[in-house]
Design a protein around this motif. Structure first.
Motif, PDB file in Angstrom:
ATOM      1  N   VAL A   4       0.876  -1.229   0.044  1.00  0.00           N
ATOM      2  CA  VAL A   4      -0.093   0.141   0.027  1.00  0.00           C
ATOM      3  C   VAL A   4       0.732   1.169  -0.085  1.00  0.00           C
ATOM      4  O   VAL A   4       1.989   1.382   0.672  1.00  0.00           O
ATOM      5  N   THR A   5       0.386   2.091  -0.870  1.00  0.00           N
ATOM      6  CA  THR A   5       1.345   3.273  -0.927  1.00  0.00           C
ATOM      7  C   THR A   5       0.472   4.664  -0.635  1.00  0.00           C
ATOM      8  O   THR A   5      -0.744   4.747  -1.170  1.00  0.00           O
ATOM      9  N   GLN A   6       0.941   5.455   0.333  1.00  0.00           N
ATOM     10  CA  GLN A   6      -0.164   6.577   0.623  1.00  0.00           C
ATOM     11  C   GLN A   6       1.149   7.801   0.218  1.00  0.00           C
ATOM     12  O   GLN A   6       2.270   8.047   0.893  1.00  0.00           O
ATOM     13  N   PRO A   7       0.900   8.395  -0.833  1.00  0.00           N
ATOM     14  CA  PRO A   7       1.990   9.141  -1.125  1.00  0.00           C
ATOM     15  C   PRO A   7       2.171  10.850  -0.503  1.00  0.00           C
ATOM     16  O   PRO A   7       3.276  11.073  -0.537  1.00  0.00           O
ATOM     17  N   ASP A   8       1.077  10.879   0.256  1.00  0.00           N
ATOM     18  CA  ASP A   8       1.169  12.231   0.900  1.00  0.00           C
ATOM     19  C   ASP A   8       1.442  11.817   2.395  1.00  0.00           C
ATOM     20  O   ASP A   8       0.780  11.152   3.133  1.00  0.00           O
ATOM     21  N   ILE A   9       2.680  12.125   3.016  1.00  0.00           N
ATOM     22  CA  ILE A   9       3.064  12.302   4.308  1.00  0.00           C
ATOM     23  C   ILE A   9       2.174  13.069   5.313  1.00  0.00           C
ATOM     24  O   ILE A   9       1.596  12.687   6.432  1.00  0.00           O
ATOM     25  N   HIS A  10       2.241  14.206   4.853  1.00  0.00           N
ATOM     26  CA  HIS A  10       1.369  15.431   5.671  1.00  0.00           C
ATOM     27  C   HIS A  10       0.515  16.006   4.661  1.00  0.00           C
ATOM     28  O   HIS A  10       0.758  16.553   3.572  1.00  0.00           O
ATOM     29  N   ILE A  11      -0.545  16.604   5.312  1.00  0.00           N
ATOM     30  CA  ILE A  11      -1.665  17.245   4.416  1.00  0.00           C
ATOM     31  C   ILE A  11      -2.278  18.303   5.434  1.00  0.00           C
ATOM     32  O   ILE A  11      -2.552  17.959   6.702  1.00  0.00           O
ATOM     33  N   ASN A  24      -2.954   4.078  -2.922  1.00  0.00           N
ATOM     34  CA  ASN A  24      -2.837   2.903  -3.954  1.00  0.00           C
ATOM     35  C   ASN A  24      -2.296   1.902  -3.476  1.00  0.00           C
ATOM     36  O   ASN A  24      -1.738   1.729  -2.581  1.00  0.00           O
ATOM     37  N   TYR A  25      -2.691   0.698  -3.847  1.00  0.00           N
ATOM     38  CA  TYR A  25      -2.360  -0.667  -3.445  1.00  0.00           C
ATOM     39  C   TYR A  25      -1.846  -1.430  -4.819  1.00  0.00           C
ATOM     40  O   TYR A  25      -2.240  -1.181  -5.772  1.00  0.00           O
ATOM     41  N   SER A  26      -1.160  -2.560  -4.283  1.00  0.00           N
ATOM     42  CA  SER A  26      -0.827  -3.617  -5.248  1.00  0.00           C
ATOM     43  C   SER A  26      -1.451  -4.777  -4.671  1.00  0.00           C
ATOM     44  O   SER A  26      -1.000  -5.270  -3.464  1.00  0.00           O
ATOM     45  N   TYR A  27      -2.149  -5.583  -5.342  1.00  0.00           N
ATOM     46  CA  TYR A  27      -2.706  -6.973  -5.065  1.00  0.00           C
ATOM     47  C   TYR A  27      -3.241  -7.656  -6.411  1.00  0.00           C
ATOM     48  O   TYR A  27      -3.682  -7.050  -7.108  1.00  0.00           O
ATOM     49  N   GLY A  28      -3.022  -8.827  -6.278  1.00  0.00           N
ATOM     50  CA  GLY A  28      -3.391  -9.644  -7.610  1.00  0.00           C
ATOM     51  C   GLY A  28      -4.909  -9.761  -7.912  1.00  0.00           C
ATOM     52  O   GLY A  28      -5.181  -9.843  -9.180  1.00  0.00           O
ATOM     53  N   ILE A 105      -1.966  -5.193   5.621  1.00  0.00           N
ATOM     54  CA  ILE A 105      -0.853  -4.651   5.179  1.00  0.00           C
ATOM     55  C   ILE A 105      -1.273  -2.996   5.093  1.00  0.00           C
ATOM     56  O   ILE A 105      -1.888  -2.609   4.210  1.00  0.00           O
ATOM     57  N   PHE A 106      -0.409  -2.285   5.866  1.00  0.00           N
ATOM     58  CA  PHE A 106      -0.642  -0.872   5.889  1.00  0.00           C
ATOM     59  C   PHE A 106       0.376   0.175   5.287  1.00  0.00           C
ATOM     60  O   PHE A 106       1.428  -0.292   5.054  1.00  0.00           O
ATOM     61  N   GLY A 107      -0.392   1.149   4.893  1.00  0.00           N
ATOM     62  CA  GLY A 107       0.502   2.211   4.091  1.00  0.00           C
ATOM     63  C   GLY A 107       1.318   2.969   5.427  1.00  0.00           C
ATOM     64  O   GLY A 107       1.195   2.537   6.652  1.00  0.00           O
ATOM     65  N   THR A 108       2.117   3.914   5.130  1.00  0.00           N
ATOM     66  CA  THR A 108       2.818   4.505   6.056  1.00  0.00           C
ATOM     67  C   THR A 108       2.084   5.642   6.679  1.00  0.00           C
ATOM     68  O   THR A 108       2.605   6.430   7.508  1.00  0.00           O
TER      69      THR A 108
END
Lengths: 116, 112
Positions: A4-11, A24-28, A105-108
């Motif tokens: 899992v991708t979280q592109p924004d660290i701070h908003i 955004n995620y990656s999973y089959g 599976i968590f993002g950051t």
């Protein structure tokens, strides 16, 4: 492997403004997707989840998320942010065990700051 | 209880000391999970139990980490010979089978 991708660290947003947090995620296969919120010193609270069906999911506290398979995204939205929404937000995808249960599976995470 | 309860909430350990972290899940929840959350990161899976059986421990970072749930209810995560890199928040979660998990408030471990 799932990720899992979280592109924004701070908003930072102003109170009353709209909010969108990206995931955004990656999973089959068709994923199970979640958004959790974590306030300081607190555990994780489930905002909403997507398993199947309607791709627009409603959650608690006025949040919603939309599953877009073509973009591998599950973005979280809220039309009008309140000061109490300031917290850290985590997107997660489920990894299924053979037993039928699953781990996350968590993002950051994305830290949300709300300006008065 | 009403929610997942973890104790202690905070633990400071000297490097090399052994620690034990307790998790009391929601009554009736079959599945119990441990996650590790380093500062500024998302939680990472450590291990999971179904009743008293530990079905997956692939996330345990080393053989210094050990978890048990002997009667299928309360669980203990033990870390032997703590190192600085073990400093993190340890989250416990429980669920009814095949549903989303409910998280405790976590134990913040600081190794000095």
């Amino acid at each position: 492997a799932q990720s899992v991708t979280q592109p924004d660290i701070h908003i930072t947003v102003s109170e009353g403004a709209s909010l969108e947090l990206r995931c955004n995620y990656s999973y089959g296969a068709t994923p199970y997707l979640f958004w959790y919120v974590q306030s300081p010193g607190q555990g994780l609270q489930l905002l909403l989840k997507y398993f199947s069906g309607d791709t627009l999911v409603q959650g608690i506290k006025g949040f919603e998320a939309e599953f877009k398979r073509s973009q591998s995204s599950f973005n979280l939205r809220k039309p009008s942010v309140h000061w109490s929404d300031a917290a850290e937000y985590f997107c997660a995808v489920a990894h299924l065990f053979t037993s039928g249960t699953y781990k996350y599976i968590f993002g950051t995470g994305t830290r949300l700051k709300v300006l008065a | 209880g009403a929610g997942v309860s973890q104790s202690p909430r905070y633990k400071v350990a000297k490097r090399g000391q052994d620690v034990a972290l307790r998790c009391d899940p929601i009554s009736g929840h079959v599945s119990l999970f441990w996650y590790q959350q380093a500062l500024g990161q998302g939680p990472e899976f450590l291990t999971y139990f179904q009743n008293e059986a530990q079905l997956d421990k692939s996330g345990l970072p080393s053989d210094r980490f050990f978890a048990e749930r002997p009667e299928g209810s309360v669980s203990t995560l033990k870390i032997q010979r703590t190192q600085q890199e073990d400093s993190a928040v340890y989250l416990c979660a429980s669920s009814i089978e095949n549903t989303e998990a409910f998280f405790g408030q976590g134990t913040r471990l600081t190794v000095v």
